[in-house]
Design a protein around this motif. Structure first.
Motif, PDB file in Angstrom:
ATOM      1  N   ASP A 108       0.833  -1.212   0.000  1.00 54.88           N
ATOM      2  CA  ASP A 108       0.000   0.000   0.000  1.00 54.88           C
ATOM      3  C   ASP A 108       0.863   1.255   0.000  1.00 54.88           C
ATOM      4  OD1 ASP A 108       0.037   1.309   2.877  1.00 54.88           O
ATOM      5  OD2 ASP A 108      -0.036  -0.853   3.209  1.00 54.88           O
ATOM      6  N   LYS A 109       0.262   2.346  -0.427  1.00 55.89           N
ATOM      7  CA  LYS A 109       0.953   3.641  -0.535  1.00 55.89           C
ATOM      8  C   LYS A 109       0.481   4.635   0.512  1.00 55.89           C
ATOM      9  CE  LYS A 109       3.167   2.239  -4.206  1.00 55.89           C
ATOM     10  NZ  LYS A 109       4.597   1.867  -4.097  1.00 55.89           N
ATOM     11  N   GLY A 110      -0.046   4.121   1.613  1.00 58.55           N
ATOM     12  CA  GLY A 110      -0.527   5.005   2.663  1.00 58.55           C
ATOM     13  C   GLY A 110      -2.035   5.197   2.604  1.00 58.55           C
ATOM     14  N   LEU A 111      -2.523   6.107   3.415  1.00 52.79           N
ATOM     15  CA  LEU A 111      -3.951   6.256   3.654  1.00 52.79           C
ATOM     16  C   LEU A 111      -4.503   7.576   3.128  1.00 52.79           C
ATOM     17  CD1 LEU A 111      -3.833   5.110   7.383  1.00 52.79           C
ATOM     18  CD2 LEU A 111      -4.607   3.727   5.447  1.00 52.79           C
ATOM     19  N   LEU A 112      -5.749   7.530   2.689  1.00 56.93           N
ATOM     20  CA  LEU A 112      -6.496   8.750   2.379  1.00 56.93           C
ATOM     21  C   LEU A 112      -6.949   9.407   3.681  1.00 56.93           C
ATOM     22  CD1 LEU A 112      -8.747   7.402  -0.534  1.00 56.93           C
ATOM     23  CD2 LEU A 112      -6.749   8.887  -0.758  1.00 56.93           C
ATOM     24  N   ASP A 113      -7.407  10.641   3.595  1.00 52.28           N
ATOM     25  CA  ASP A 113      -7.965  11.312   4.770  1.00 52.28           C
ATOM     26  C   ASP A 113      -9.227  10.593   5.222  1.00 52.28           C
ATOM     27  OD1 ASP A 113      -5.957  13.207   4.696  1.00 52.28           O
ATOM     28  OD2 ASP A 113      -7.135  14.654   3.538  1.00 52.28           O
ATOM     29  N   GLU A 114      -9.526  10.738   6.499  1.00 53.08           N
ATOM     30  CA  GLU A 114     -10.687  10.041   7.068  1.00 53.08           C
ATOM     31  C   GLU A 114     -11.994  10.518   6.427  1.00 53.08           C
ATOM     32  OE1 GLU A 114     -12.960   9.571  11.386  1.00 53.08           O
ATOM     33  OE2 GLU A 114     -10.813  10.066  11.364  1.00 53.08           O
ATOM     34  N   ALA A 115     -12.838   9.560   6.099  1.00 54.52           N
ATOM     35  CA  ALA A 115     -14.200   9.827   5.605  1.00 54.52           C
ATOM     36  C   ALA A 115     -15.069   8.650   6.028  1.00 54.52           C
ATOM     37  CB  ALA A 115     -14.219   9.981   4.085  1.00 54.52           C
ATOM     38  N   ASP A 116     -16.294   8.922   6.459  1.00 49.81           N
ATOM     39  CA  ASP A 116     -17.198   7.872   6.947  1.00 49.81           C
ATOM     40  C   ASP A 116     -16.545   7.019   8.032  1.00 49.81           C
ATOM     41  OD1 ASP A 116     -19.259   8.657   5.221  1.00 49.81           O
ATOM     42  OD2 ASP A 116     -18.593   7.305   3.631  1.00 49.81           O
ATOM     43  N   GLY A 117     -15.733   7.669   8.875  1.00 50.02           N
ATOM     44  CA  GLY A 117     -15.158   6.976  10.021  1.00 50.02           C
ATOM     45  C   GLY A 117     -14.026   6.017   9.704  1.00 50.02           C
ATOM     46  N   VAL A 118     -13.510   6.065   8.466  1.00 45.59           N
ATOM     47  CA  VAL A 118     -12.424   5.155   8.075  1.00 45.59           C
ATOM     48  C   VAL A 118     -11.394   5.904   7.230  1.00 45.59           C
ATOM     49  CG1 VAL A 118     -14.007   3.185   8.045  1.00 45.59           C
ATOM     50  CG2 VAL A 118     -13.468   4.357   5.893  1.00 45.59           C
ATOM     51  N   GLN A 119     -10.239   5.287   7.082  1.00 46.82           N
ATOM     52  CA  GLN A 119      -9.239   5.762   6.129  1.00 46.82           C
ATOM     53  C   GLN A 119      -8.975   4.651   5.118  1.00 46.82           C
ATOM     54  OE1 GLN A 119      -6.401   7.380   9.365  1.00 46.82           O
ATOM     55  NE2 GLN A 119      -5.923   8.635   7.564  1.00 46.82           N
ATOM     56  N   LEU A 120      -9.436   4.865   3.910  1.00 48.82           N
ATOM     57  CA  LEU A 120      -9.174   3.930   2.819  1.00 48.82           C
ATOM     58  C   LEU A 120      -7.722   4.061   2.371  1.00 48.82           C
ATOM     59  CD1 LEU A 120     -12.399   4.580   0.724  1.00 48.82           C
ATOM     60  CD2 LEU A 120     -11.869   2.455   1.923  1.00 48.82           C
ATOM     61  N   MET A 121      -7.265   3.080   1.603  1.00 50.89           N
ATOM     62  CA  MET A 121      -5.920   3.157   1.031  1.00 50.89           C
ATOM     63  C   MET A 121      -5.893   4.147  -0.130  1.00 50.89           C
ATOM     64  SD  MET A 121      -4.750  -0.837   0.866  1.00 50.89           S
ATOM     65  CE  MET A 121      -6.220  -1.414   0.012  1.00 50.89           C
ATOM     66  N   LYS A 122      -4.761   4.825  -0.273  1.00 50.31           N
ATOM     67  CA  LYS A 122      -4.536   5.590  -1.494  1.00 50.31           C
ATOM     68  C   LYS A 122      -4.446   4.631  -2.674  1.00 50.31           C
ATOM     69  CE  LYS A 122      -1.911   9.337   0.709  1.00 50.31           C
ATOM     70  NZ  LYS A 122      -0.571   9.939   0.888  1.00 50.31           N
ATOM     71  N   PRO A 123      -4.736   5.079  -3.892  1.00 49.31           N
ATOM     72  CA  PRO A 123      -4.598   4.203  -5.062  1.00 49.31           C
ATOM     73  C   PRO A 123      -3.170   3.653  -5.161  1.00 49.31           C
ATOM     74  CG  PRO A 123      -5.739   6.239  -5.667  1.00 49.31           C
ATOM     75  CD  PRO A 123      -5.234   6.427  -4.266  1.00 49.31           C
ATOM     76  N   ILE A 124      -3.062   2.372  -5.509  1.00 46.46           N
ATOM     77  CA  ILE A 124      -1.743   1.739  -5.683  1.00 46.46           C
ATOM     78  C   ILE A 124      -1.485   1.692  -7.186  1.00 46.46           C
ATOM     79  CG2 ILE A 124      -0.277  -0.218  -5.047  1.00 46.46           C
ATOM     80  CD1 ILE A 124      -2.452  -0.993  -2.983  1.00 46.46           C
ATOM     81  N   THR A 125      -0.901   2.767  -7.697  1.00 51.70           N
ATOM     82  CA  THR A 125      -0.845   2.956  -9.155  1.00 51.70           C
ATOM     83  C   THR A 125       0.095   1.982  -9.862  1.00 51.70           C
ATOM     84  OG1 THR A 125       0.777   4.703  -8.734  1.00 51.70           O
ATOM     85  CG2 THR A 125      -1.496   5.389  -9.094  1.00 51.70           C
ATOM     86  N   ASP A 126       1.130   1.540  -9.160  1.00 47.86           N
ATOM     87  CA  ASP A 126       2.122   0.672  -9.812  1.00 47.86           C
ATOM     88  C   ASP A 126       2.060  -0.756  -9.287  1.00 47.86           C
ATOM     89  OD1 ASP A 126       2.984   1.201  -7.259  1.00 47.86           O
ATOM     90  OD2 ASP A 126       5.087   1.527  -7.796  1.00 47.86           O
ATOM     91  N   LEU A 127       0.861  -1.218  -8.917  1.00 52.30           N
ATOM     92  CA  LEU A 127       0.751  -2.507  -8.242  1.00 52.30           C
ATOM     93  C   LEU A 127       1.262  -3.665  -9.102  1.00 52.30           C
ATOM     94  CD1 LEU A 127      -0.044  -4.115  -5.765  1.00 52.30           C
ATOM     95  CD2 LEU A 127      -2.385  -4.230  -6.652  1.00 52.30           C
ATOM     96  N   ASP A 128       0.893  -3.700 -10.375  1.00 42.18           N
ATOM     97  CA  ASP A 128       1.332  -4.819 -11.228  1.00 42.18           C
ATOM     98  C   ASP A 128       2.853  -4.897 -11.302  1.00 42.18           C
ATOM     99  OD1 ASP A 128      -1.170  -5.838 -11.816  1.00 42.18           O
ATOM    100  OD2 ASP A 128      -1.452  -4.545 -13.559  1.00 42.18           O
ATOM    101  N   LYS A 129       3.494  -3.752 -11.427  1.00 45.17           N
ATOM    102  CA  LYS A 129       4.961  -3.713 -11.473  1.00 45.17           C
ATOM    103  C   LYS A 129       5.554  -4.212 -10.157  1.00 45.17           C
ATOM    104  CE  LYS A 129       8.778  -0.407 -12.055  1.00 45.17           C
ATOM    105  NZ  LYS A 129       9.110   1.031 -12.134  1.00 45.17           N
ATOM    106  N   LEU A 130       4.957  -3.789  -9.056  1.00 46.34           N
ATOM    107  CA  LEU A 130       5.425  -4.191  -7.733  1.00 46.34           C
ATOM    108  C   LEU A 130       5.258  -5.696  -7.528  1.00 46.34           C
ATOM    109  CD1 LEU A 130       6.617  -2.801  -5.258  1.00 46.34           C
ATOM    110  CD2 LEU A 130       4.288  -2.363  -4.454  1.00 46.34           C
ATOM    111  N   LEU A 131       4.136  -6.236  -7.983  1.00 50.51           N
ATOM    112  CA  LEU A 131       3.888  -7.674  -7.848  1.00 50.51           C
ATOM    113  C   LEU A 131       4.859  -8.478  -8.708  1.00 50.51           C
ATOM    114  CD1 LEU A 131      -0.031  -7.680  -7.849  1.00 50.51           C
ATOM    115  CD2 LEU A 131       1.514  -7.729  -5.874  1.00 50.51           C
ATOM    116  N   GLY A 132       5.200  -7.934  -9.886  1.00 46.15           N
ATOM    117  CA  GLY A 132       6.197  -8.583 -10.737  1.00 46.15           C
ATOM    118  C   GLY A 132       7.555  -8.633 -10.056  1.00 46.15           C
ATOM    119  N   LYS A 133       7.908  -7.528  -9.411  1.00 49.47           N
ATOM    120  CA  LYS A 133       9.180  -7.469  -8.677  1.00 49.47           C
ATOM    121  C   LYS A 133       9.173  -8.488  -7.523  1.00 49.47           C
ATOM    122  CE  LYS A 133      10.844  -3.337  -7.513  1.00 49.47           C
ATOM    123  NZ  LYS A 133      11.098  -2.094  -6.714  1.00 49.47           N
ATOM    124  N   ALA A 134       8.046  -8.579  -6.845  1.00 51.11           N
ATOM    125  CA  ALA A 134       7.932  -9.526  -5.728  1.00 51.11           C
ATOM    126  C   ALA A 134       8.083 -10.963  -6.213  1.00 51.11           C
ATOM    127  CB  ALA A 134       6.590  -9.331  -5.025  1.00 51.11           C
TER     128      ALA A 134
END
Length: 299
Positions: A108-134
């Motif tokens: 994950d790339k960190g958290l969005l600001d709180e809304a509806d009592g939660v903090q969702l994840m920021k978009p993970i824009t390079d996830l496929d590349k990261l998974l390939g590296k993993a």
């Protein structure tokens, strides 16, 4: 197609006793982690130097004789650690090949600001590349964190939906997702939030395909054994617990009460170790920490 190493890792996580070390402090949490270790901000001048310092800390932990696959099942790494070496090997390969410890990667790339009592994840824009590296480094799985602050049904359902949506992308890449919807230990509605979260997680788990497994990383619940249905769910490989700000003694006490859940502690693991200790002092302190967390995980 899973590699032989990843198949062996699956067997280890499924069958062996132990816990998962969370060594994945990233940009925002690294100065605090270093400060607790006795390295203050005067000892580095930019991010690269800061990450070099934290890699030295992690290297000291991982190369300690106290740290091995007999008690530590796995370790969660930050991407910067994955890009560096320990003992002349990539960090992930060192963990598995030298220590018999299963490597995971925080994605994950960190958290969005709180809304509806939660903090969702920021978009993970390079996830496929990261998974390939993993995959290229025989990493077994991933971890991603969101945070629940209040018992808001819409917010909690959104967290579960986001976690599982990304989790399915990770599964499609052949990796094991650790889904981590942390409930803030200081929430004034902690028990109510946990009840809503359990319902949301069970619905998402029931919707998974027959061959899909995930891991869950959860805050230790207000009610002992409240997450037993999740522990026993056929789509859950393992439920692990975060320390969430509890000191190690309290985290271990709560963990030992919850059957079938193992630790995935970060700050509670490194509590008491410091850069100023001799190797003997450091190794003894770390050994005591690992033993106490191991015992709480297998109780």
């Amino acid at each position: 197609m899973a590699s032989q190493a990843q198949l062996d890792m699956l067997t280890k996580i499924k069958s062996d006793n132990g816990f998962i070390a969370a060594l994945d402090q990233s940009g925002g949490s690294t100065p605090k982690a270093l400060g607790l270790y006795g390295v203050d901000e005067t000892q580095y001048t930019n991010d690269d130097e800061m990450f070099t310092q934290v890699h030295l800390m992690r290297t000291r932990i991982v190369t300690s004789p106290a740290f091995n696959g007999k008690r530590v099942l796995g370790a969660i790494l930050f991407e910067n650690t994955l890009d560096r070496e320990i003992g002349g090997k990539s960090s992930a390969h060192f963990l598995w090949q030298e220590k018999n410890v299963v490597p995971f990667l925080k994605v994950d790339k960190g958290l969005l600001d709180e809304a509806d009592g939660v903090q969702l994840m920021k978009p993970i824009t390079d996830l496929d590349k990261l998974l390939g590296k993993a995959n290229a480094q025989d990493v077994f799985g991933t971890k991603m964190r969101s945070v629940v602050k209040l018992a808001n049904k819409a917010g909690i359902n959104a967290i579960a939906a986001q976690q599982f949506e990304v989790g399915k992308q990770i599964l499609a890449a052949g990796l094991m997702p650790i889904i981590e919807p942390e409930v803030d230990i200081n929430s004034p509605e902690k028990a109510q939030a946990e009840a809503l979260l359990k319902t949301a997680l069970l619905a998402e788990l029931d919707a998974l395909g027959t061959d899909q497994l995930v891991m869950l990383k959860l805050t230790l619940p207000a009610e002992v054994n409240f997450y037993q249905e999740l522990v026993e769910h056929p789509k859950v490989l393992k439920v692990v617990a975060l320390s969430g700000g509890y000191h190690r003694q309290e985290a271990n006490r709560r963990l030992a009460e919850n059957k079938g859940i193992i630790a995935s502690f970060s700050r509670a693991l490194t509590e008491g170790v410091s850069a100023q200790q001799s190797d003997d002092e450091f190794n003894t302190t770390l050994d005591d920490a690992i033993e106490s967390i191991y015992q709480a995980s297998v109780s």
